[in-house]
Write an enzyme that holds these catalytic residues in place. Sequence first.
Site, PDB file in Angstrom:
ATOM      1  N   ASN A  82       1.314  -7.276 -10.997  1.00 25.24           N
ATOM      2  CA  ASN A  82       2.572  -6.553 -10.805  1.00 25.24           C
ATOM      3  C   ASN A  82       3.627  -7.448 -10.158  1.00 25.24           C
ATOM      4  O   ASN A  82       4.795  -7.460 -10.566  1.00 25.24           O
ATOM      5  CB  ASN A  82       2.354  -5.329  -9.911  1.00 25.24           C
ATOM      6  CG  ASN A  82       1.635  -4.192 -10.611  1.00 25.24           C
ATOM      7  OD1 ASN A  82       1.492  -4.196 -11.831  1.00 25.24           O
ATOM      8  ND2 ASN A  82       1.197  -3.217  -9.839  1.00 25.24           N
ATOM      9  N   ARG A 410       4.307  -0.009 -27.871  1.00 28.25           N
ATOM     10  CA  ARG A 410       3.229  -0.958 -27.544  1.00 28.25           C
ATOM     11  C   ARG A 410       1.959  -0.449 -28.197  1.00 28.25           C
ATOM     12  O   ARG A 410       1.693   0.745 -28.214  1.00 28.25           O
ATOM     13  CB  ARG A 410       2.993  -1.054 -26.027  1.00 28.25           C
ATOM     14  CG  ARG A 410       4.190  -1.477 -25.205  1.00 28.25           C
ATOM     15  CD  ARG A 410       3.791  -1.646 -23.731  1.00 28.25           C
ATOM     16  NE  ARG A 410       4.942  -1.661 -22.849  1.00 28.25           N
ATOM     17  CZ  ARG A 410       5.656  -2.743 -22.549  1.00 28.25           C
ATOM     18  NH1 ARG A 410       5.325  -3.895 -23.099  1.00 28.25           N
ATOM     19  NH2 ARG A 410       6.676  -2.672 -21.722  1.00 28.25           N
ATOM     20  N   ARG A 440       9.163  -5.364 -23.518  1.00 24.22           N
ATOM     21  CA  ARG A 440       9.023  -6.544 -22.665  1.00 24.22           C
ATOM     22  C   ARG A 440       7.578  -7.036 -22.585  1.00 24.22           C
ATOM     23  O   ARG A 440       6.657  -6.272 -22.321  1.00 24.22           O
ATOM     24  CB  ARG A 440       9.541  -6.229 -21.255  1.00 24.22           C
ATOM     25  CG  ARG A 440       9.470  -7.414 -20.306  1.00 24.22           C
ATOM     26  CD  ARG A 440      10.086  -7.071 -18.979  1.00 24.22           C
ATOM     27  NE  ARG A 440      11.530  -6.954 -19.075  1.00 24.22           N
ATOM     28  CZ  ARG A 440      12.233  -6.016 -18.455  1.00 24.22           C
ATOM     29  NH1 ARG A 440      11.632  -5.105 -17.738  1.00 24.22           N
ATOM     30  NH2 ARG A 440      13.549  -5.996 -18.573  1.00 24.22           N
ATOM     31  N   HIS A 470      12.003   4.093 -27.269  1.00 24.57           N
ATOM     32  CA  HIS A 470      10.911   4.282 -26.318  1.00 24.57           C
ATOM     33  C   HIS A 470      10.215   5.626 -26.507  1.00 24.57           C
ATOM     34  O   HIS A 470       9.178   5.878 -25.894  1.00 24.57           O
ATOM     35  CB  HIS A 470      11.467   4.166 -24.886  1.00 24.57           C
ATOM     36  CG  HIS A 470      10.436   4.112 -23.825  1.00 24.57           C
ATOM     37  ND1 HIS A 470      10.250   5.127 -22.910  1.00 24.57           N
ATOM     38  CD2 HIS A 470       9.515   3.164 -23.510  1.00 24.57           C
ATOM     39  CE1 HIS A 470       9.271   4.810 -22.081  1.00 24.57           C
ATOM     40  NE2 HIS A 470       8.807   3.629 -22.420  1.00 24.57           N
ATOM     41  N   TYR A 503      -4.572   5.208 -18.979  1.00 26.21           N
ATOM     42  CA  TYR A 503      -3.314   5.821 -18.574  1.00 26.21           C
ATOM     43  C   TYR A 503      -3.417   7.339 -18.675  1.00 26.21           C
ATOM     44  O   TYR A 503      -3.942   7.873 -19.653  1.00 26.21           O
ATOM     45  CB  TYR A 503      -2.161   5.361 -19.474  1.00 26.21           C
ATOM     46  CG  TYR A 503      -1.684   3.954 -19.256  1.00 26.21           C
ATOM     47  CD1 TYR A 503      -2.484   3.001 -18.646  1.00 26.21           C
ATOM     48  CD2 TYR A 503      -0.428   3.560 -19.683  1.00 26.21           C
ATOM     49  CE1 TYR A 503      -2.053   1.703 -18.462  1.00 26.21           C
ATOM     50  CE2 TYR A 503       0.032   2.259 -19.507  1.00 26.21           C
ATOM     51  CZ  TYR A 503      -0.795   1.334 -18.903  1.00 26.21           C
ATOM     52  OH  TYR A 503      -0.356   0.045 -18.726  1.00 26.21           O
ATOM     53  N   ARG A 599       5.248   8.020  -9.342  1.00 27.83           N
ATOM     54  CA  ARG A 599       4.245   6.974  -9.205  1.00 27.83           C
ATOM     55  C   ARG A 599       4.826   5.686  -8.619  1.00 27.83           C
ATOM     56  O   ARG A 599       4.229   5.056  -7.764  1.00 27.83           O
ATOM     57  CB  ARG A 599       3.622   6.644 -10.565  1.00 27.83           C
ATOM     58  CG  ARG A 599       2.445   5.659 -10.441  1.00 27.83           C
ATOM     59  CD  ARG A 599       2.009   5.095 -11.776  1.00 27.83           C
ATOM     60  NE  ARG A 599       2.801   3.941 -12.168  1.00 27.83           N
ATOM     61  CZ  ARG A 599       3.365   3.787 -13.349  1.00 27.83           C
ATOM     62  NH1 ARG A 599       3.262   4.721 -14.259  1.00 27.83           N
ATOM     63  NH2 ARG A 599       4.063   2.709 -13.638  1.00 27.83           N
ATOM     64  N   HIS A 627       1.061   8.310 -15.762  1.00 28.18           N
ATOM     65  CA  HIS A 627       2.106   7.837 -16.664  1.00 28.18           C
ATOM     66  C   HIS A 627       2.915   8.953 -17.316  1.00 28.18           C
ATOM     67  O   HIS A 627       3.987   8.698 -17.876  1.00 28.18           O
ATOM     68  CB  HIS A 627       1.458   6.969 -17.756  1.00 28.18           C
ATOM     69  CG  HIS A 627       2.407   6.166 -18.575  1.00 28.18           C
ATOM     70  ND1 HIS A 627       2.679   6.461 -19.897  1.00 28.18           N
ATOM     71  CD2 HIS A 627       3.164   5.094 -18.281  1.00 28.18           C
ATOM     72  CE1 HIS A 627       3.552   5.579 -20.372  1.00 28.18           C
ATOM     73  NE2 HIS A 627       3.869   4.745 -19.417  1.00 28.18           N
TER      74      HIS A 627
END
Length: 722
Positions: A82, A410, A440, A470, A503, A599, A627
Amino acid sequence: MDAVPDEVTPAVPVRTTPDLPARPPQPVAVPQDDDAPLPVDRYGDRELGWLAFNNRVLDLAKDQARVPLLERARFMAIFSSNLDEFFMVRVAGLKRRIDAGVAVPSTNGMGPRELHAAILTRTHELVDDLQDVYFNQVAPELAANGIQVVDCADLDGDERERMNLLFADRIFPVLTPLTVDPSHPFPYISGLSLNIAVLLRNPSTGARQFARIKVPTILDRFIPIGGGRFVPLESVMIHHLDKVFTGMQILQHTTFRVTRNEDIEVEEDDAENLLYALETELLRRRTGRPPVRLEVEKDIDDEMLEMLVRQLNVTEREVFRLPAPLDLTALFSIADIDREDLKYPNFLPKTHPHLAEVETARSADVFAAMRKRDVLLHHPYDSFATSVQRLVEQAAADPKVLAIKLTLYRTSGDSPIVDALIEAAKAGKQVLAVVEIKARFDEEANIAWARKLEKYGVHVVYGMVGLKTHCKLILIVRDEAEGLRRYAHVGTGNYNPKTARLYEDMGLLTANPIITDDVSRLFNHLSGMSHESNYRRLMVAPAGVRVGLLESIEREIENHRAGLPARVRMKVNSIVDEAIIDALYRASQAGVQVQLWVRGTCTIRPGVPGLSDNIEIISILGRFLEHSRLYWFENAGKPAVGIGSADMMHRNLDRRVEVIVGITHAAHIAEIGDLFDIAFDPGTVTWRLHDLEWSPRTLDQDGRPLRDMQEYLINAMAGRRR
């Protein structure tokens, strides 16, 4: 989000059932002056808020009572990974703006250079804490359980001989030592690579020379030597430097690591071919980005450090002096050791009961289940493989299916969903994939998938100029006896079978004609030239999400003033959007109870008298990454509820195509309400935010462990299946 019947076109598109019992409003104090201006210092800083989130990840590595040992090592690796991304993107962007003279103060009034200094100061504190946890807690506990990382110098004779052979056979042939002299300039140090710096002396001339060797990434970082013991690759290399620099005297050696600006910058308006422009920019990412952080060993020689600082052009505050081994992301490999006694208990997702009831000998008939009712999925507790993945695979194989449309933000390298799309295209179906090639750090993978899909006849589009796609959407068109029927999935998470096991996300499977019509028109908007903006059951960013949520918050304020049940509940990854935050402050000042489950980054200051007395903010972290994005408005006792892909951030609300879908089934609304109730229950493990300080709550007043929400849901879902 309005409560309206399906056949009506609402201005704000989330509806609920009218017969759901109202939850009583909480007694709250209303400020005397409702029109008082909000204070100028009402926001926290986004970057420091993110560091506070990563500190909560580090808290999990410290939690000996609740988190198994190897999972604590994994959380240390997550913390480190991270932090790498934070410096590559957020810190690099701030530094770039400072250098270009275009940086502006943050929303809390902190100047750019002041903020950069504060980030570095806090990061030094966190990294020191990480090292303390590793060397004084986790590493000794690992050793006590037969798992140990040792230096090559500490190996016995037989082990050293094995390392000698390994170095000669597997390591030495792939090394490329680079020296610095008048004919060899200082080499380019790639971002996040681990390197060995060596100071040499020529015995014949007495001349001193600097050399660098990159630690190969194609070899295991921690080499197993048997008996649960591992030796770092760089330690083996250092032990054999005399074999690399034969005839030279080795004066000093150390390891170091550089973090560079790795963000992608593509001006889409000027790019004739977005795919080509992005590939060009990816090449530049590997060759010319400025450093933003330098990690070195704690005992590095002053002369060598001065050279690295000068050549890499970093400041003293950007240097992090750490004990070896550097780069604790390597602990991912330790966490993957086959020691089930030191990990979370195994967990196997189950098929959702509404899908299980239509299972045949082979698998569930997802279309049959969706024709009976909407299905609300909650991953990873509900299996992704037997729901969303099965839907796409069934559609690809079904001769009655005419078209499949799907967004890919993704996905994994061996995605069965991508394989199913290819099979559908080969079978002659119309297949559309909206591939976000600007996701990204997944840009290269997504470009590869885009080319592969196009090769097999899938229609690939790259979304809209200036916006990232997205949203998480699937649309399937099927030819049935009654005519064409459309099926849809609207979710909160990516179509990635691997992360779907790690997730926490939610998704709605539906054949509701209003929703599927909305989804169909949105796909036409993404792939064509339509300018659709009116949706009946979807909120769509950038035009509709912020506006819709602000209207919903304002409605709660009006309901509270009218004496009707009013409450706002949101579950998001991050909340930094000033318009949303100010609306929540206004709601709090009006007496509306606001519960936020965040989160990651949060720049709201709860608990400030007269501003946010009625705002409660919690965070939950654990074995699964929380998530999902959930939105709940009490709506005078007829809760208006939605799930979607949007966080409360500028990029989501202004620069991305995001979707929130209204949830209408009473049981689904109750299920989401129960999640909020459990999360905010005082008996649940949480981190709670007061003003700008997070504090963990893991034990009750008698010192007994509180409920772990994720473990509770694992058991509750297993009971539901039975």
